[in-house]
Write a protein that holds these residues in place. Structure first.
Motif, PDB file in Angstrom:
ATOM      1  N   LEU A  44      90.378 -48.077 -86.756  1.00  0.00           N
ATOM      2  CA  LEU A  44      89.833 -49.429 -86.883  1.00  0.00           C
ATOM      3  C   LEU A  44      89.199 -49.659 -88.247  1.00  0.00           C
ATOM      4  CD1 LEU A  44      88.148 -49.817 -83.386  1.00  0.00           C
ATOM      5  CD2 LEU A  44      90.208 -50.965 -84.195  1.00  0.00           C
TER       6      LEU A  44
ATOM      7  N   HIS B 198      91.531 -55.360 -76.157  1.00  0.00           N
ATOM      8  CA  HIS B 198      92.589 -55.862 -77.049  1.00  0.00           C
ATOM      9  C   HIS B 198      92.116 -57.153 -77.735  1.00  0.00           C
ATOM     10  CE1 HIS B 198      96.336 -56.880 -78.769  1.00  0.00           C
ATOM     11  NE2 HIS B 198      96.766 -57.685 -77.825  1.00  0.00           N
ATOM     12  N   ARG B 199      92.502 -57.305 -78.999  1.00  0.00           N
ATOM     13  CA  ARG B 199      91.967 -58.429 -79.782  1.00  0.00           C
ATOM     14  C   ARG B 199      92.616 -59.779 -79.462  1.00  0.00           C
ATOM     15  NH1 ARG B 199      94.178 -56.672 -85.789  1.00  0.00           N
ATOM     16  NH2 ARG B 199      96.402 -56.742 -85.338  1.00  0.00           N
ATOM     17  N   ARG B 200      93.736 -59.749 -78.715  1.00  0.00           N
ATOM     18  CA  ARG B 200      94.372 -61.025 -78.336  1.00  0.00           C
ATOM     19  C   ARG B 200      94.495 -61.093 -76.815  1.00  0.00           C
ATOM     20  NH1 ARG B 200      99.913 -61.842 -80.503  1.00  0.00           N
ATOM     21  NH2 ARG B 200     100.275 -59.610 -80.212  1.00  0.00           N
TER      22      ARG B 200
ATOM     23  N   ARG C 235     101.683 -56.646 -77.195  1.00  0.00           N
ATOM     24  CA  ARG C 235     102.861 -56.172 -77.878  1.00  0.00           C
ATOM     25  C   ARG C 235     103.627 -55.184 -76.986  1.00  0.00           C
ATOM     26  NH1 ARG C 235     103.225 -56.819 -83.622  1.00  0.00           N
ATOM     27  NH2 ARG C 235     101.164 -57.706 -83.807  1.00  0.00           N
TER      28      ARG C 235
ATOM     29  N   GLY D 261      96.914 -53.106 -77.934  1.00  0.00           N
ATOM     30  CA  GLY D 261      97.684 -53.901 -76.977  1.00  0.00           C
ATOM     31  C   GLY D 261      99.161 -53.567 -77.011  1.00  0.00           C
ATOM     32  N   GLY D 262      99.498 -52.401 -77.578  1.00  0.00           N
ATOM     33  CA  GLY D 262     100.901 -51.970 -77.646  1.00  0.00           C
ATOM     34  C   GLY D 262     101.212 -50.920 -76.583  1.00  0.00           C
ATOM     35  N   ASP D 263     102.413 -50.370 -76.659  1.00  0.00           N
ATOM     36  CA  ASP D 263     102.832 -49.362 -75.672  1.00  0.00           C
ATOM     37  C   ASP D 263     101.945 -48.128 -75.709  1.00  0.00           C
ATOM     38  OD1 ASP D 263     104.898 -50.686 -74.459  1.00  0.00           O
ATOM     39  OD2 ASP D 263     106.404 -49.997 -75.882  1.00  0.00           O
ATOM     40  N   THR D 264     101.508 -47.749 -76.911  1.00  0.00           N
ATOM     41  CA  THR D 264     100.667 -46.553 -77.019  1.00  0.00           C
ATOM     42  C   THR D 264      99.371 -46.767 -76.242  1.00  0.00           C
ATOM     43  OG1 THR D 264     101.560 -46.138 -79.208  1.00  0.00           O
ATOM     44  CG2 THR D 264      99.552 -44.972 -78.640  1.00  0.00           C
TER      45      THR D 264
ATOM     46  N   ILE E 125      96.104 -48.137 -82.031  1.00  0.00           N
ATOM     47  CA  ILE E 125      96.463 -49.410 -82.672  1.00  0.00           C
ATOM     48  C   ILE E 125      97.588 -49.253 -83.698  1.00  0.00           C
ATOM     49  CG2 ILE E 125      94.180 -50.411 -82.301  1.00  0.00           C
ATOM     50  CD1 ILE E 125      93.637 -49.843 -85.318  1.00  0.00           C
ATOM     51  N   GLY E 126      98.429 -48.265 -83.512  1.00  0.00           N
ATOM     52  CA  GLY E 126      99.570 -48.143 -84.397  1.00  0.00           C
ATOM     53  C   GLY E 126      99.444 -47.010 -85.398  1.00  0.00           C
ATOM     54  N   HIS E 127     100.359 -47.008 -86.350  1.00  0.00           N
ATOM     55  CA  HIS E 127     100.501 -45.852 -87.230  1.00  0.00           C
ATOM     56  C   HIS E 127     100.727 -46.230 -88.694  1.00  0.00           C
ATOM     57  CE1 HIS E 127     101.185 -44.361 -83.204  1.00  0.00           C
ATOM     58  NE2 HIS E 127     100.692 -43.232 -83.667  1.00  0.00           N
TER      59      HIS E 127
ATOM     60  N   ARG F 150     111.190 -46.350 -83.326  1.00  0.00           N
ATOM     61  CA  ARG F 150     110.123 -45.354 -83.212  1.00  0.00           C
ATOM     62  C   ARG F 150     110.126 -44.557 -81.914  1.00  0.00           C
ATOM     63  NH1 ARG F 150     105.122 -48.583 -86.006  1.00  0.00           N
ATOM     64  NH2 ARG F 150     105.581 -50.217 -84.545  1.00  0.00           N
ATOM     65  N   GLN F 151     111.276 -44.212 -81.448  1.00  0.00           N
ATOM     66  CA  GLN F 151     111.379 -43.422 -80.224  1.00  0.00           C
ATOM     67  C   GLN F 151     111.769 -41.985 -80.553  1.00  0.00           C
ATOM     68  OE1 GLN F 151     110.718 -44.956 -77.030  1.00  0.00           O
ATOM     69  NE2 GLN F 151     109.854 -46.235 -78.649  1.00  0.00           N
TER      70      GLN F 151
ATOM     71  N   ASN G 162     111.969 -40.931 -71.092  1.00  0.00           N
ATOM     72  CA  ASN G 162     113.158 -41.654 -71.545  1.00  0.00           C
ATOM     73  C   ASN G 162     113.999 -40.878 -72.547  1.00  0.00           C
ATOM     74  OD1 ASN G 162     111.332 -41.789 -73.595  1.00  0.00           O
ATOM     75  ND2 ASN G 162     111.004 -43.996 -73.502  1.00  0.00           N
TER      76      ASN G 162
ATOM     77  N   GLU H  82     100.073 -46.587 -72.530  1.00  0.00           N
ATOM     78  CA  GLU H  82     100.374 -45.212 -72.125  1.00  0.00           C
ATOM     79  C   GLU H  82      99.090 -44.373 -72.082  1.00  0.00           C
ATOM     80  OE1 GLU H  82     104.153 -42.690 -73.232  1.00  0.00           O
ATOM     81  OE2 GLU H  82     102.664 -42.485 -74.802  1.00  0.00           O
TER      82      GLU H  82
HETATM   83  P1  NDP Z   1     102.084 -51.343 -82.012  1.00  0.00           P
HETATM   84  O1  NDP Z   1     102.172 -51.678 -83.440  1.00  0.00           O
HETATM   85  O2  NDP Z   1     103.180 -51.723 -81.104  1.00  0.00           O
HETATM   86  O3  NDP Z   1     100.755 -51.984 -81.404  1.00  0.00           O
HETATM   87  C1  NDP Z   1      99.538 -51.859 -82.056  1.00  0.00           C
HETATM   88  C2  NDP Z   1      98.491 -52.629 -81.260  1.00  0.00           C
HETATM   89  O4  NDP Z   1      97.214 -52.407 -81.867  1.00  0.00           O
HETATM   90  C3  NDP Z   1      98.737 -54.117 -81.248  1.00  0.00           C
HETATM   91  O5  NDP Z   1      98.457 -54.628 -79.982  1.00  0.00           O
HETATM   92  C4  NDP Z   1      97.746 -54.629 -82.294  1.00  0.00           C
HETATM   93  O6  NDP Z   1      97.233 -55.895 -81.988  1.00  0.00           O
HETATM   94  C5  NDP Z   1      96.627 -53.640 -82.195  1.00  0.00           C
HETATM   95  N1  NDP Z   1      95.923 -53.506 -83.460  1.00  0.00           N
HETATM   96  C6  NDP Z   1      96.413 -53.200 -84.692  1.00  0.00           C
HETATM   97  N2  NDP Z   1      95.446 -53.129 -85.611  1.00  0.00           N
HETATM   98  C7  NDP Z   1      94.304 -53.422 -84.974  1.00  0.00           C
HETATM   99  C8  NDP Z   1      92.960 -53.529 -85.385  1.00  0.00           C
HETATM  100  N3  NDP Z   1      92.604 -53.299 -86.638  1.00  0.00           N
HETATM  101  N4  NDP Z   1      92.045 -53.851 -84.458  1.00  0.00           N
HETATM  102  C9  NDP Z   1      92.385 -54.078 -83.168  1.00  0.00           C
HETATM  103  N5  NDP Z   1      93.639 -53.986 -82.713  1.00  0.00           N
HETATM  104  C10 NDP Z   1      94.591 -53.667 -83.598  1.00  0.00           C
HETATM  105  O7  NDP Z   1     101.799 -49.768 -81.972  1.00  0.00           O
HETATM  106  P2  NDP Z   1     101.999 -48.735 -80.796  1.00  0.00           P
HETATM  107  O8  NDP Z   1     101.462 -47.485 -81.338  1.00  0.00           O
HETATM  108  O9  NDP Z   1     101.454 -49.207 -79.527  1.00  0.00           O
HETATM  109  O10 NDP Z   1     103.571 -48.613 -80.628  1.00  0.00           O
HETATM  110  C11 NDP Z   1     104.388 -48.277 -81.737  1.00  0.00           C
HETATM  111  C12 NDP Z   1     105.851 -48.184 -81.289  1.00  0.00           C
HETATM  112  O11 NDP Z   1     106.052 -47.054 -80.442  1.00  0.00           O
HETATM  113  C13 NDP Z   1     106.309 -49.400 -80.497  1.00  0.00           C
HETATM  114  O12 NDP Z   1     107.623 -49.710 -80.863  1.00  0.00           O
HETATM  115  C14 NDP Z   1     106.258 -48.920 -79.075  1.00  0.00           C
HETATM  116  O13 NDP Z   1     107.158 -49.604 -78.239  1.00  0.00           O
HETATM  117  C15 NDP Z   1     106.626 -47.454 -79.210  1.00  0.00           C
HETATM  118  N6  NDP Z   1     106.069 -46.639 -78.117  1.00  0.00           N
HETATM  119  C16 NDP Z   1     106.837 -46.410 -77.024  1.00  0.00           C
HETATM  120  C17 NDP Z   1     106.365 -45.667 -75.961  1.00  0.00           C
HETATM  121  C18 NDP Z   1     107.241 -45.419 -74.807  1.00  0.00           C
HETATM  122  O14 NDP Z   1     108.262 -46.090 -74.644  1.00  0.00           O
HETATM  123  N7  NDP Z   1     106.949 -44.451 -73.947  1.00  0.00           N
HETATM  124  C19 NDP Z   1     105.013 -45.099 -75.972  1.00  0.00           C
HETATM  125  C20 NDP Z   1     104.247 -45.425 -77.157  1.00  0.00           C
HETATM  126  C21 NDP Z   1     104.787 -46.162 -78.179  1.00  0.00           C
HETATM  127  P3  NDP Z   1      98.106 -57.234 -82.207  1.00  0.00           P
HETATM  128  O15 NDP Z   1      99.111 -57.221 -81.104  1.00  0.00           O
HETATM  129  O16 NDP Z   1      97.098 -58.312 -82.097  1.00  0.00           O
HETATM  130  O17 NDP Z   1      98.717 -57.113 -83.567  1.00  0.00           O
END
Ligand code: NDP
Length: 307
Positions: A115, A171-173, A177, A149-152, A236-238, A282-283, A47, A155
């Motif tokens: 985690l 995924h915990r839910r 996302r 459960g996010g895009d990362t 699980i994010g950053h 975050r792109q 993209n 991917e």
């Molecule tokens: P997100 O914050 O979007 O998702 C993090 C996920 O990890 C959530 O599902 C969250 O669960 C889960 N999580 C967080 N902490 C814990 C924990 N302690 N234990 C278990 N699960 C946990 O992060 P991403 O890195 O996925 O994405 C970040 C951004 O980058 C987003 O905006 C995304 O759209 C973008 N992105 C885009 C891509 C693309 O377009 N090619 C590729 C990768 C990322 P819960 O939902 O329950 O909070």
């Protein structure tokens, strides 16, 4: 004395480097502990405008760096230990060496979140990873687990099906996302199994020095059970890389820089770019755009000051 120091060499830092170098400001770019930023640990980028066939993330950032170097940007390996921004010129300590600069662009990004399990830390690099592109290769024909459960997570799970015999996404839910397109792709992949409403309580086996399995717990039923795993990928994010700033720069409760409009921080002459400030988009393309904004602001700031 530098005109511009750019902290970080991801899309934001590299784009700021292209612009400031092309404006003859000879920027010094500090690579950071993850040179190339998030794109350096991703695979195909589909993209980023201008690449109808897609482009590999590491290739894209390397191209940006070469472009900046062509115009005179200097790249230095290392990380910033400390920054003194309360007086000018600003002083930046890079691996123990102090440098002075008239302006600063903070493009230090955000690092992978873990985690927080004791055994997780002990097994990083021994089966626990936050980077599918870097480590997926080691799990050819093996059991792979991805957390998130996010895009990362989507991917990484998709990417890892190239290697693993099976990829289990935990995924915990039961809601995601992730964007619909990424989620649909993961759901349609026959090698991906999804386990929802579930958390990881432990990772085995520290005594063997490798990942052999995990203990999972279903949050709805309370059932806990073991599952064999060879490669464990946390997605699980950053966390924003702003620790070195102390309290000099205004940060939000999660440590992201609070923008004062445009690319401005609370300190005149210090600008932000990319994921270190942006928790929404975050792109690669928005980080690049932010790098461009920060460069233009730094350029104007210097001009205004007569440099
Ligand atoms: P997100 O914050 O979007 O998702 C993090 C996920 O990890 C959530 O599902 C969250 O669960 C889960 N999580 C967080 N902490 C814990 C924990 N302690 N234990 C278990 N699960 C946990 O992060 P991403 O890195 O996925 O994405 C970040 C951004 O980058 C987003 O905006 C995304 O759209 C973008 N992105 C885009 C891509 C693309 O377009 N090619 C590729 C990768 C990322 P819960 O939902 O329950 O909070």
């Amino acid at each position: 004395m530098h005109n511009v120091i750019i902290i970080g060499s991801g899309c934001a830092g590299n784009t700021a480097a292209v612009y400031t170098a092309r404006a003859s400001l000879k920027p010094l770019v500090i690579g950071g502990h993850e040179p190339g930023g998030q794109l350096s640990i991703t695979s195909e980028v589909e993209n980023f405008p201008g690449f109808p066939e897609g482009v590999l993330g590491p290739q894209l950032v390397e191209n940006m760096k070469l472009q900046a170097q062509k115009f005179g940007a200097e790249y230095r390996h290392g990380t910033v230990d400390e920054a003194i921004l309360t007086e000018r010129p600003f002083r930046i300590k890079i691996d123990g060496v102090w440098e002075e600069t008239r302006t600063l662009i903070i493009a230090s990004g955000a690092s992978a979140r873990w985690l927080g399990l004791e055994n997780e830390y002990k097994l990083i690099g021994k089966g626990v990873s936050s980077c599918a592109t870097c480590d997926g290769f080691f799990y050819r024909g093996k059991e792979i687990m991805v957390i998130g459960g996010g895009d990362t997570a989507m991917e990484e799970a998709n990417f890892l099906t190239r290697f693993g015999s099976r990829v289990t996404l935990v995924h915990r839910r039961d809601e995601f996302r992730a964007s619909k397109i990424m989620l649909d792709r993961a759901k349609a992949n026959p090698k991906i199994e999804m386990i929802l409403n579930t958390v990881v309580d432990d990772i085995y086996d520290v005594t063997k020095g490798e990942v052999t399995g995990v203990r999972l717990r279903n949050l709805v039923t309370g059932e806990a059970y073991d599952r064999p795993v060879d490669g464990f990928f946390v997605a699980i994010g950053h966390i924003p890389n702003t620790k070195f700033l102390g309290s000099q720069i205004t940060l939000d409760e999660d440590g992201y820089i609070v923008s004062q409009g445009g690319a401005r921080t609370n300190i005149p002459g210090v600008f932000h770019a990319g994921d270190v400030q942006d928790r929404v988009y975050r792109q690669a393309i928005t980080a690049s755009g932010a790098g461009c904004m920060a460069a233009i602001e730094a350029e104007r700031f210097l001009e205004h000051e007569g440099h």
